[in-house]
Write a protein that holds these residues in place. Structure first.
Motif: not given
Length: 431
Positions: A153, A175-176, A179
């Motif tokens: 991240k 975060s996208r 995902t």
């Protein structure tokens, strides 16, 4: 054989009457020469078309590379199984303009799609097109085994800062991305999934697609496998609905181009709706959620629309982030302004005293888009609207200077133009 000879004789000589043949005995030879010359020219054109096609279109190489790495467990993705095992992701028509950037129309789950894949590293690694190049060493080298989720991240966040600037909304984009990478939806990202999404993020178009995913004016991302990705197909890939074939473009004068475009263009109210969508796209990328974006090749070939006449940006490769352009211009030597051009028309000024490019693009997106829309909207425009429309487009095209210093004026011109068009088509079947 007698029938074949008779058929050849009929084809070659029957257009000439017997009387004419008797008066001009040499015309048979001349006519035969013309026919064979036509056959030779036709064969040469066919050969050149085939050779350019085989050079540009290497979908089989792309599939070979991706599936080889998928079977080795190096990469992952939502389309890998369909591409490599079930063969239900089909390459159909080649749309590539460069051998290193493969673009195909295709079929996936009974839906028309666009398939994109880069094979630049593959061509460098091995000159034989049918061998399986070892591209994983070059492209899929990050992240390395043992990288934790928090470290990955952090990698993503630092990468996005370098590409988009230090925006407050980058955490949501990370975060996208996570995902999107988690194709099996188990809440974890495997090494193969992480390597695939990292490779995809190095592609400008994919990064912009994720950054602008909330906007309705870009193609939807449908899936990926390694650094191959699949998007929805845009039905009309030119602002005019049709384009002159490439082999005729250099032969026909610009006036003929203009007549063909006007002939096949949608009705004026539909063009107005498409133009409103293009103006909305300009508004979205001007100081948007993830920073400022520039259209660096403003051409009717890079913008299109769907069957409902909603504007769609066809080629996001021609859009660049502000950070990318600033990085290109920083410390760049120049003699004149043209030396400070990123892409085709993102130009900054040259400091002739320091012999270096300045870091700000002079012409905003809106001015370039209005130049594109001038012929598109004025042709066939309602008479009661034409004078005011021409006036506003002219004002729009003169916008220049630093966009950050003229944000209010920029927004005012854009909104006035949108309102003028919308008033004309609102409450009609075209709205």
């Amino acid at each position: 054989m007698r029938r074949i000879r008779r058929l050849v004789h009929l084809v070659l000589f029957c257009p000439l009457s017997k009387g004419l043949q008797s008066r001009l005995p040499g015309i048979k030879v001349k006519y035969l020469l013309v026919v064979w010359l036509g056959i030779f020219v036709g064969s040469w054109v066919a050969y050149m078309h085939y050779s350019s096609y085989s050079e540009l279109c290497r979908g089989h190489v792309c599939r070979m590379i991706i599936c080889d790495q998928y079977k080795k467990g190096i990469i992952s993705g939502s389309t890998c199984k369909d591409l490599c095992e079930e063969r239900s992701l089909l390459f159909q028509h080649c749309l590539s303009s460069s051998p290193t950037q493969q673009v195909y129309s295709g079929l996936w789950r009974e839906r028309e799609v666009i398939i994109k894949c880069g094979i630049e590293e593959a061509l460098k690694a091995d000159s034989h097109p049918d061998s399986v190049p070892k591209r994983d060493v070059v492209l899929f080298d990050k992240p390395t085994r043992g990288t934790s989720m928090d470290e990955f991240k952090e990698m993503l966040l630092n990468f996005l800062k370098s590409k988009l600037g230090d925006q407050p909304s980058l955490a949501a984009l990370v975060s996208r991305i996570i995902t999107t990478a988690d194709v099996n939806r188990d809440g974890k990202v495997s090494l193969a999934e992480a390597k695939s999404i990292w490779a995809l993020l190095q592609l400008n178009e994919f990064l912009l697609m994720l950054s602008l995913h909330e906007k309705e004016h870009t193609s939807k991302l449908l899936g990926h496998c390694g650094d191959l990705y699949v998007t929805e197909k845009i039905p009309h890939t030119s602002l005019y609905g049709v384009d002159v074939p490439p082999f005729l473009q250099s032969l026909l004068p610009s006036v003929i181009h203009q007549i063909i475009h006007q002939w096949f263009a949608p009705a004026w109210p539909r063009r107005a709706k498409i133009a409103i969508g293009l103006l909305e796209f300009v508004e979205e990328i001007f100081h948007g959620t993830y920073g400022n974006f520039y259209i660096c090749e403003t051409s009717f070939k890079n913008v299109g629309y769907n069957d409902k006449y909603d504007f769609k940006m066809v080629n996001l490769r021609k859009v660049a982030t502000e950070m990318t352009i600033r990085g290109f211009l920083k410390g760049r030597h120049c003699e004149q302004n043209v030396d400070c051009t990123y892409g085709k028309d993102c130009m900054a000024t040259c400091d002739k005293l320091m012999k270096q490019c300045k870091s700000d693009v002079v012409q905003p997106n809106l001015a370039k888009v209005c130049g594109l829309l001038q012929d598109y909207l004025l042709y066939g425009a309602p008479l009661e609207l034409k004078e005011e429309l021409q006036k506003q487009l002219r004002t729009c095209m003169t916008l220049s200077g630093l966009a950050s210093q003229m944000e209010v004026h920029h927004s005012l011109v854009l909104n006035n133009l949108k309102t003028l068009l919308w008033k004309k088509i609102s409450n009609t079947k075209y709205s």
